[in-house]
Write a protein that holds these residues in place. Structure first.
Motif, PDB file in Angstrom:
ATOM      1  N   ALA A  10       4.128   5.432 -10.940  1.00 24.69           N
ATOM      2  CA  ALA A  10       2.991   5.953 -10.179  1.00 24.69           C
ATOM      3  C   ALA A  10       3.411   7.168  -9.367  1.00 24.69           C
ATOM      4  O   ALA A  10       4.416   7.151  -8.659  1.00 24.69           O
ATOM      5  N   GLY A  11       2.642   8.225  -9.488  1.00 22.13           N
ATOM      6  CA  GLY A  11       2.956   9.451  -8.774  1.00 22.13           C
ATOM      7  C   GLY A  11       3.842  10.392  -9.545  1.00 22.13           C
ATOM      8  O   GLY A  11       3.962  11.567  -9.181  1.00 22.13           O
ATOM      9  N   LEU A  15      -1.491   9.146 -11.877  1.00 20.95           N
ATOM     10  CA  LEU A  15      -2.109   8.915 -10.572  1.00 20.95           C
ATOM     11  C   LEU A  15      -3.381   8.127 -10.815  1.00 20.95           C
ATOM     12  O   LEU A  15      -4.278   8.599 -11.522  1.00 20.95           O
ATOM     13  N   GLY A  16      -3.474   6.932 -10.256  1.00 21.23           N
ATOM     14  CA  GLY A  16      -4.624   6.098 -10.534  1.00 21.23           C
ATOM     15  C   GLY A  16      -4.686   5.783 -12.015  1.00 21.23           C
ATOM     16  O   GLY A  16      -3.730   5.257 -12.592  1.00 21.23           O
ATOM     17  N   ALA A 139       9.434  -5.022  -2.235  1.00 22.33           N
ATOM     18  CA  ALA A 139       9.671  -3.620  -1.882  1.00 22.33           C
ATOM     19  C   ALA A 139       9.334  -3.447  -0.406  1.00 22.33           C
ATOM     20  O   ALA A 139       8.662  -4.292   0.186  1.00 22.33           O
ATOM     21  N   LYS A 140       9.788  -2.328   0.176  1.00 23.06           N
ATOM     22  CA  LYS A 140       9.474  -2.030   1.574  1.00 23.06           C
ATOM     23  C   LYS A 140       8.903  -0.622   1.712  1.00 23.06           C
ATOM     24  O   LYS A 140       9.080   0.026   2.742  1.00 23.06           O
ATOM     25  N   ASN A 141       8.201  -0.170   0.697  1.00 25.14           N
ATOM     26  CA  ASN A 141       7.604   1.159   0.770  1.00 25.14           C
ATOM     27  C   ASN A 141       6.609   1.250   1.918  1.00 25.14           C
ATOM     28  O   ASN A 141       5.890   0.301   2.210  1.00 25.14           O
ATOM     29  N   ARG A 142       6.539   2.428   2.550  1.00 26.54           N
ATOM     30  CA  ARG A 142       5.632   2.634   3.680  1.00 26.54           C
ATOM     31  C   ARG A 142       4.178   2.760   3.220  1.00 26.54           C
ATOM     32  O   ARG A 142       3.264   2.200   3.822  1.00 26.54           O
ATOM     33  N   TYR A 143       3.966   3.539   2.160  1.00 26.48           N
ATOM     34  CA  TYR A 143       2.613   3.800   1.680  1.00 26.48           C
ATOM     35  C   TYR A 143       2.671   4.218   0.217  1.00 26.48           C
ATOM     36  O   TYR A 143       3.746   4.489  -0.331  1.00 26.48           O
ATOM     37  N   PHE A 144       1.502   4.253  -0.419  1.00 22.57           N
ATOM     38  CA  PHE A 144       1.422   4.688  -1.809  1.00 22.57           C
ATOM     39  C   PHE A 144       0.140   5.480  -2.014  1.00 22.57           C
ATOM     40  O   PHE A 144      -0.791   5.410  -1.206  1.00 22.57           O
ATOM     41  N   MET A 145       0.101   6.258  -3.105  1.00 22.33           N
ATOM     42  CA  MET A 145      -1.095   7.013  -3.437  1.00 22.33           C
ATOM     43  C   MET A 145      -2.045   6.093  -4.182  1.00 22.33           C
ATOM     44  O   MET A 145      -1.747   5.616  -5.274  1.00 22.33           O
ATOM     45  N   ASP A 146      -3.197   5.831  -3.585  1.00 17.78           N
ATOM     46  CA  ASP A 146      -4.132   4.857  -4.133  1.00 17.78           C
ATOM     47  C   ASP A 146      -5.032   5.498  -5.191  1.00 17.78           C
ATOM     48  O   ASP A 146      -5.000   6.717  -5.418  1.00 17.78           O
ATOM     49  N   SER A 147      -5.836   4.658  -5.835  1.00 18.97           N
ATOM     50  CA  SER A 147      -6.674   5.120  -6.936  1.00 18.97           C
ATOM     51  C   SER A 147      -7.763   6.085  -6.475  1.00 18.97           C
ATOM     52  O   SER A 147      -8.362   6.784  -7.294  1.00 18.97           O
ATOM     53  N   ASP A 148      -8.029   6.150  -5.161  1.00 18.79           N
ATOM     54  CA  ASP A 148      -9.028   7.089  -4.641  1.00 18.79           C
ATOM     55  C   ASP A 148      -8.397   8.395  -4.174  1.00 18.79           C
ATOM     56  O   ASP A 148      -9.015   9.182  -3.452  1.00 18.79           O
ATOM     57  N   THR A 222       4.479  15.631  -6.711  1.00 15.03           N
ATOM     58  CA  THR A 222       3.236  14.978  -7.118  1.00 15.03           C
ATOM     59  C   THR A 222       3.181  13.605  -6.448  1.00 15.03           C
ATOM     60  O   THR A 222       4.108  13.214  -5.752  1.00 15.03           O
ATOM     61  N   GLY A 223       2.091  12.863  -6.673  1.00 14.92           N
ATOM     62  CA  GLY A 223       1.998  11.516  -6.126  1.00 14.92           C
ATOM     63  C   GLY A 223       1.969  11.516  -4.611  1.00 14.92           C
ATOM     64  O   GLY A 223       1.216  12.245  -3.973  1.00 14.92           O
ATOM     65  N   LYS A 224       2.840  10.691  -4.021  1.00 14.83           N
ATOM     66  CA  LYS A 224       2.846  10.537  -2.570  1.00 14.83           C
ATOM     67  C   LYS A 224       3.628  11.637  -1.846  1.00 14.83           C
ATOM     68  O   LYS A 224       3.705  11.633  -0.618  1.00 14.83           O
ATOM     69  N   TYR A 225       4.222  12.570  -2.608  1.00 14.86           N
ATOM     70  CA  TYR A 225       5.008  13.633  -1.972  1.00 14.86           C
ATOM     71  C   TYR A 225       4.168  14.387  -0.945  1.00 14.86           C
ATOM     72  O   TYR A 225       2.997  14.683  -1.176  1.00 14.86           O
ATOM     73  N   ARG A 226       4.788  14.671   0.187  1.00 15.54           N
ATOM     74  CA  ARG A 226       4.181  15.494   1.221  1.00 15.54           C
ATOM     75  C   ARG A 226       5.141  16.625   1.569  1.00 15.54           C
ATOM     76  O   ARG A 226       6.357  16.393   1.669  1.00 15.54           O
ATOM     77  N   PRO A 227       4.638  17.858   1.741  1.00 13.99           N
ATOM     78  CA  PRO A 227       5.519  18.987   2.075  1.00 13.99           C
ATOM     79  C   PRO A 227       6.391  18.669   3.276  1.00 13.99           C
ATOM     80  O   PRO A 227       5.918  18.180   4.303  1.00 13.99           O
TER      81      PRO A 227
END
Length: 263
Positions: A10-11, A15-16, A139-148, A222-227
Motif C-alpha cells: 500500500a502506497g 492506493l486504495g 505493527a506499530k505504524n502511526r497512520y496509513f493512507m486510507d481508501s478516501d 507516494t502513499g503516506k509520504y509527506r515532504p
C-alpha cells in the motif's frame, strides 16, 4: 551489488483500489532483470489470501509464498509457544488465526482493528494483559493512507495506549521487526547487505530496514509520504525517488543494467 528486492504494498504499488502508475511494469522489469522480488506489508485489515487475491485482481503476478504479513508471523509465534490468541484485530483477519484455541498460555494480539477499537475491546485486552497474557503487536505504524485518499489513524496509537496502561511493552511482529525482515531476506536467497527495500514509510520501511542490516532502502514520494518526512530519519534513506517506476530505474542503474524492453 543488489541481489534481491523487498517491496511494500500500500502506497508503493497501489492506493486504495487504484494501481499506481507503472507499478505492474516496474515489477516485471525487476523480475526480467533476474532479481528475486518479495513483498512485505503491515496491512492487517485483510487476510493473506485476500491480499493475494486483491493483487491478482489489480494485475500483479504474485504467489502467496512471496508475500510476508504480520499475521503470518504472529501465527508462527503463537504455535511455537502453544499460545491462544486474544484477538483485537479487524474482523477480516480473524481467519488467519483459526485453530489456535486451547493453548497453555494466552497472548493479546493487536492489529488495525478499525471500528472494532472501542473502550470495551481495549479494556478487555488490557485486563488480559494484567492477568499475565503476552502482548503481540502486528505493527506499530502511526497512520496509513486510507481508501478516501486521506490519512487515517493506524494501530500504533492503540498499541501505545495498552503499553502505557499495562506497563508491558509489545512484541512487534511486522515491519520494522528484525525477524520479520530476516524471514523475507531468507526467502530471497541472498545476504541482507545485498537487498534493497522500497517503501513509503520512512520509519518502518526505510530506517527500520536499514537497522536490520538490509543494504539499501528507497523512500518513494507516494502513499503516506509527506515532504520532509525523511529529515529526522535515522538511518536516512539511501535515496528518495518519485515512485515505484523510478525505484526500478534506480535499482537497475545501480546494478549497471539497462532495461531493453519498452516501458
Amino acid at each position: 551489488m543488489i541481489r534481491g528486492v523487498l517491496l511494500d504494498l500500500a502506497g508503493v504499488l497501489y492506493l486504495g483500489n487504484a494501481v499506481l502508475p507503472g507499478a505492474v511494469e516496474a515489477i516485471r522489469r525487476l523480475r526480467d532483470s533476474g532479481l528475486p522480488v518479495r513483498f512485505v506489508t503491515n496491512t492487517t485489515r485483510t487476510a493473506k489470501a485476500g491480499v493475494v487475491e486483491r493483487l491478482h485482481g489489480m494485475g500483479f503476478t504474485i504467489s502467496a509464498s512471496e508475500l510476508f504479513t504480520p499475521a503470518e508471523a504472529a501465527r508462527t509465534w503463537l504455535l511455537a509457544r502453544d499460545a491462544t490468541p486474544h484477538l483485537l484485530v479487524h474482523p477480516n483477519l480473524v481467519g488467519d488465526f483459526a485453530g489456535l484455541e486451547g493453548g497453555s498460555r494466552s497472548a493479546v494480539v493487536v492489529g488495525d482493528a478499525g471500528h472494532a477499537f472501542t473502550y470495551e475491546t481495549l479494556n478487555t485486552a488490557f485486563r488480559a494483559l494484567m492477568d499475565g497474557a503476552a502482548f503481540l503487536a502486528l505493527a506499530k505504524n502511526r497512520y496509513f493512507m486510507d481508501s478516501d485518499d486521506a490519512l487515517s489513524l493506524d494501530a500504533g496509537a492503540f498499541v501505545e495506549a495498552l503499553e502505557y496502561a499495562s506497563g508491558q511493552p509489545a512484541i512487534v511482529l511486522g515491519k520494522p521487526a528484525p525477524d520479520f525482515y530476516a524471514a523475507a531476506v531468507v526467502a530471497l536467497g541472498c545476504d541482507a547487505a545485498d537487498v534493497v527495500m522500497v517503501g513509503d514509510d520512512v520509519e518502518a520501511d526505510v530506517s527500520g530496514a536499514l537497522k536490520t542490516g538490509i543494504g539499501k532502502a528507497l523512500l518513494v514520494r507516494t502513499g503516506k509520504y509527506r515532504p520532509g518526512a525523511e529529515a529526522d530519519a535515522d538511518p536516512s534513506p539511501t535515496a528518495i525517488v518519485d515512485d515505484i517506476g523510478a525505484a526500478a530505474d534506480w535499482i537497475l542503474a545501480e546494478r549497471g543494467q539497462v532495461d531493453s524492453k519498452p516501458r
